[in-house]
Design an enzyme around this catalytic site. Structure first.
Site, PDB file in Angstrom:
ATOM      1  N   GLY A  86       0.812  -1.216   0.000  1.00 34.59           N
ATOM      2  CA  GLY A  86       0.000   0.000   0.000  1.00 34.59           C
ATOM      3  C   GLY A  86       0.845   1.265   0.000  1.00 34.59           C
ATOM      4  O   GLY A  86       0.353   2.351  -0.265  1.00 34.59           O
ATOM      5  N   ASP A 119      -2.510   6.706   2.808  1.00 36.84           N
ATOM      6  CA  ASP A 119      -1.996   7.751   1.914  1.00 36.84           C
ATOM      7  C   ASP A 119      -0.764   7.298   1.136  1.00 36.84           C
ATOM      8  O   ASP A 119      -0.240   8.037   0.306  1.00 36.84           O
ATOM      9  CB  ASP A 119      -1.674   9.026   2.713  1.00 36.84           C
ATOM     10  CG  ASP A 119      -0.679   8.780   3.835  1.00 36.84           C
ATOM     11  OD1 ASP A 119      -0.114   7.662   3.906  1.00 36.84           O
ATOM     12  OD2 ASP A 119      -0.456   9.698   4.641  1.00 36.84           O
ATOM     13  N   ASP A 254       1.494 -11.528   6.513  1.00 38.26           N
ATOM     14  CA  ASP A 254       2.064 -10.658   5.467  1.00 38.26           C
ATOM     15  C   ASP A 254       3.435 -10.154   5.886  1.00 38.26           C
ATOM     16  O   ASP A 254       4.172  -9.601   5.070  1.00 38.26           O
ATOM     17  CB  ASP A 254       1.143  -9.469   5.151  1.00 38.26           C
ATOM     18  CG  ASP A 254       0.836  -8.620   6.370  1.00 38.26           C
ATOM     19  OD1 ASP A 254       0.700  -9.189   7.469  1.00 38.26           O
ATOM     20  OD2 ASP A 254       0.751  -7.386   6.239  1.00 38.26           O
ATOM     21  N   ASP A 264       9.696  -5.827   8.081  1.00 42.13           N
ATOM     22  CA  ASP A 264       8.749  -4.860   8.654  1.00 42.13           C
ATOM     23  C   ASP A 264       9.032  -4.559  10.120  1.00 42.13           C
ATOM     24  O   ASP A 264       8.577  -5.257  11.013  1.00 42.13           O
ATOM     25  CB  ASP A 264       7.293  -5.305   8.459  1.00 42.13           C
ATOM     26  CG  ASP A 264       6.763  -4.750   7.161  1.00 42.13           C
ATOM     27  OD1 ASP A 264       7.537  -4.117   6.419  1.00 42.13           O
ATOM     28  OD2 ASP A 264       5.566  -4.930   6.876  1.00 42.13           O
TER      29      ASP A 264
HETATM   30  P1  AMP Z   1       2.403  -3.091   7.920  1.00 42.95           P
HETATM   31  O1  AMP Z   1       1.736  -2.925   9.240  1.00 42.95           O
HETATM   32  O2  AMP Z   1       3.434  -2.062   7.647  1.00 42.95           O
HETATM   33  O3  AMP Z   1       2.881  -4.477   7.691  1.00 42.95           O
HETATM   34  O4  AMP Z   1       1.275  -2.804   6.840  1.00 42.95           O
HETATM   35  C1  AMP Z   1       0.096  -3.577   6.706  1.00 42.95           C
HETATM   36  C2  AMP Z   1      -0.601  -3.198   5.412  1.00 42.95           C
HETATM   37  O5  AMP Z   1      -1.010  -1.827   5.444  1.00 42.95           O
HETATM   38  C3  AMP Z   1       0.283  -3.326   4.183  1.00 42.95           C
HETATM   39  O6  AMP Z   1      -0.513  -3.810   3.141  1.00 42.95           O
HETATM   40  C4  AMP Z   1       0.735  -1.910   3.939  1.00 42.95           C
HETATM   41  O7  AMP Z   1       1.077  -1.684   2.601  1.00 42.95           O
HETATM   42  C5  AMP Z   1      -0.481  -1.111   4.345  1.00 42.95           C
HETATM   43  N1  AMP Z   1      -0.140   0.255   4.763  1.00 42.95           N
HETATM   44  C6  AMP Z   1       0.526   0.609   5.861  1.00 42.95           C
HETATM   45  N2  AMP Z   1       0.664   1.938   5.928  1.00 42.95           N
HETATM   46  C7  AMP Z   1       0.086   2.458   4.835  1.00 42.95           C
HETATM   47  C8  AMP Z   1      -0.091   3.779   4.324  1.00 42.95           C
HETATM   48  N3  AMP Z   1       0.360   4.852   4.964  1.00 42.95           N
HETATM   49  N4  AMP Z   1      -0.755   3.903   3.158  1.00 42.95           N
HETATM   50  C9  AMP Z   1      -1.233   2.840   2.504  1.00 42.95           C
HETATM   51  N5  AMP Z   1      -1.103   1.579   2.924  1.00 42.95           N
HETATM   52  C10 AMP Z   1      -0.440   1.370   4.089  1.00 42.95           C
HETATM   53 MG    MG Z   2       3.895  -5.451   6.339  1.00 48.42          MG
END
Ligand code: AMP
Ligand code: MG
Length: 489
Positions: A86, A119, A254, A264
């Site tokens: 994202g 965002d 994920d 991550d």
């Molecule tokens: P994470 O917690 O970083 O592993 O993210 C979990 C999911 O949320 C993943 O699919 C990321 O790409 C999405 N994600 C996290 N932060 C954002 C952001 N600011 N904008 C869009 N997608 C996000």
């Molecule tokens: Mg992640």
């Protein structure tokens, strides 16, 4: 960069082609020259200004095919059928002079088709955190994605704390294939895509499986062999985390790579005082991903991978389940073995099954006495010659621990000097302590990168005493302690 992109050649439903958002004034905060060299990148002639444009996605280098990957996940136990990158875009893959393939990916470069309500951006804080912690992990000997660059975008992002400086992080990984990538296609019942993903993952991470199949006279099962390989890599990874008091914080599927690299670094942290049920993530209200639970969650996540492999195993579903289950049932024992070996080395020992008692009694003692995990192991060498150490309280349990430990050491036939050398290679002096990471972030938000650079420097040699930077070995005062960390999303 000599890009050699293979993921981009997979079917189009594996990813989306993307481009970065425009930023006002990208400036380079850090560029990891050592890593660039390891990757065989030839960026020496580039100015910091040019590098800032490249590592915020403003300038595309020749051969780059930016894409965001699709994946699903179990997040805190709940299945989400479609997530995906994202806020990340893969610039491409590079093959280093030793023939190893790496993904080079930007994080925080703007929205993608998978951004949902996000965002697509990142605040500078999480960029600083990931830069420091992933490099530290690597230098501590833990498989991890690495930090190639950090850029300040010159724009603000809006988070619950308010307006924050924005950043882009460049991550280097063996690949970004996650258990969630398999789950995405398995959930759709897309057998063709699953087969392509399995073939690709084996060729990229476990090519020895193909060799074994070629050489064997029996009909070996690639999906089963793949599960075994991923299980081995993941179990060994989590055992390493445990040995360093590391809590990942969000062990969703994920965030579980098939390569076995830590990925991550959101609400993760190294513990200061040892507490077996410690949780850092502010969103983990049930403690699902506490320090101790990591040892069973790794198995749970591997079960989710096994689910996806059922249709790839054999036409007979019961048969497939039986085979996969027999593999999964070995994970507990495999973990115990890895853990025992790595924890015994922290006492200067070559693991014997009876050492489990010694290790656990020392962990219990640290918890009772509220002692610092890292320094307690590091200071253990001080009591080797029978002297008392200021670090430890001479309780009855500590006396018993020493007795047990010394009698085990006698069996090893090593001099004290050799034991100390061995222990100092297993017990780091420096870890990225959370209060220091927070200090690095606070300062960076004000434009001062001194703590960020100092931490990167001291953590390059975590096992070696460094006089001028020794403040980074000190645990936090109670008022400095960081109780929870946030995703920063
Ligand atoms: P994470 O917690 O970083 O592993 O993210 C979990 C999911 O949320 C993943 O699919 C990321 O790409 C999405 N994600 C996290 N932060 C954002 C952001 N600011 N904008 C869009 N997608 C996000
Ligand atoms: Mg992640």
């Amino acid at each position: 960069m000599n890009f050699d992109n293979t993921y981009a050649k997979l079917p189009i439903n594996f990813f989306a082609e993307v481009s970065a958002q425009e930023f006002s004034n990208p400036s380079l905060l850090a560029f990891n020259k050592d890593l660039a060299e390891e990757l065989g990148l030839d960026l020496k002639d580039m100015s910091p200004e040019e590098l800032a444009l490249v590592f915020s996605g403003q300038t595309l280098l020749e051969g780059s095919q930016p894409l965001s990957m699709v994946y699903a996940a179990h997040q805190f136990g709940n299945f989400v059928p479609q997530l995906g990158d994202g806020r990340a875009m893969l610039l491409g893959e590079v093959v280093n002079p030793q023939g190893k393939r790496f993904d080079v990916q930007l994080k925080g470069s703007g929205p993608t088709p998978f951004s949902r309500n996000g965002d697509g951006l990142s605040a500078l804080g999480p960029v600083i955190r990931e830069y420091i912690v992933s490099e530290a992990m690597y230098h501590l000997g833990v498989p991890a994605t690495r930090s190639l660059a950090a850029v300040n975008t010159g724009d603000y992002v809006y988070r619950r704390e308010g307006e924050l400086p924005g950043g882009v992080f460049t991550r280097v990984a063996a690949s970004h294939i996650r258990i969630g990538t398999f789950q995405y296609f398995a959930n759709k019942g897309n057998l063709e895509a699953l087969i392509a993903l399995l073939d690709y993952s084996i060729a990229r991470h476990y090519p020895e499986i193909n060799e074994q199949i070629k050489e064997s006279n029996e009909a070996l099962n690639p999906a089963l062999m793949f599960l075994k390989s991923v299980a081995k890599a993941q179990v060994s990874l989590v055992a390493k985390w445990m040995s360093l008091g590391f809590i990942h914080g969000v062990m969703n599927t994920d965030n579980t790579t098939v390569s076995g690299e830590t990925i991550d670094f959101g609400p993760c942290a190294f513990m200061d005082n040892y507490y077996s049920n410690k949780v850092f993530s502010s969103i983990d209200s049930n403690g699902r991903y506490s320090y101790t639970n990591q040892t069973s969650i790794v198995g749970w996540n591997l079960c989710r991978l096994a689910d996806c492999l059922i249709p790839l195993m054999s036409k007979d579903r019961d048969d497939a389940v039986k085979l996969l289950n027999s593999e999964l049932s070995q994970i507990g024992a495999l973990f115990k073995q890895e853990w025992l070996q790595i924890m015994s080395a922290k006492f200067g020992l070559v693991a014997k099954s009876e050492d489990e008692k010694l290790i656990n009694s020392f962990l219990d003692y640290m918890e009772e006495e509220q002692l610092d995990f890292t320094l307690s192991f590091r200071n253990l060498t001080e009591v080797l010659d029978g002297k008392e150490s200021e670090h430890f309280h001479e309780t009855e349990s500590f006396k018993k621990i020493k007795e047990n430990w010394f009698s085990r050491l006698k069996e090893e036939d090593l001099t004290n000097k050799q034991v100390i050398e061995k222990m100092n290679k297993s017990n780091p002096l420096y870890i990225p302590r959370n209060h220091q990471v927070e200090r690095a972030i606070e300062k960076a938000n004000d434009g001062d990168l001194s703590v960020f650079h100092e931490m990167n420097k001291v953590l390059k040699q975590p096992f070696t005493y460094q006089e001028e930077l020794d403040q980074y070995s000190v645990p936090p005062e109670p008022e400095q302690e960081v109780k929870a960390t946030f995703c920063g999303t």
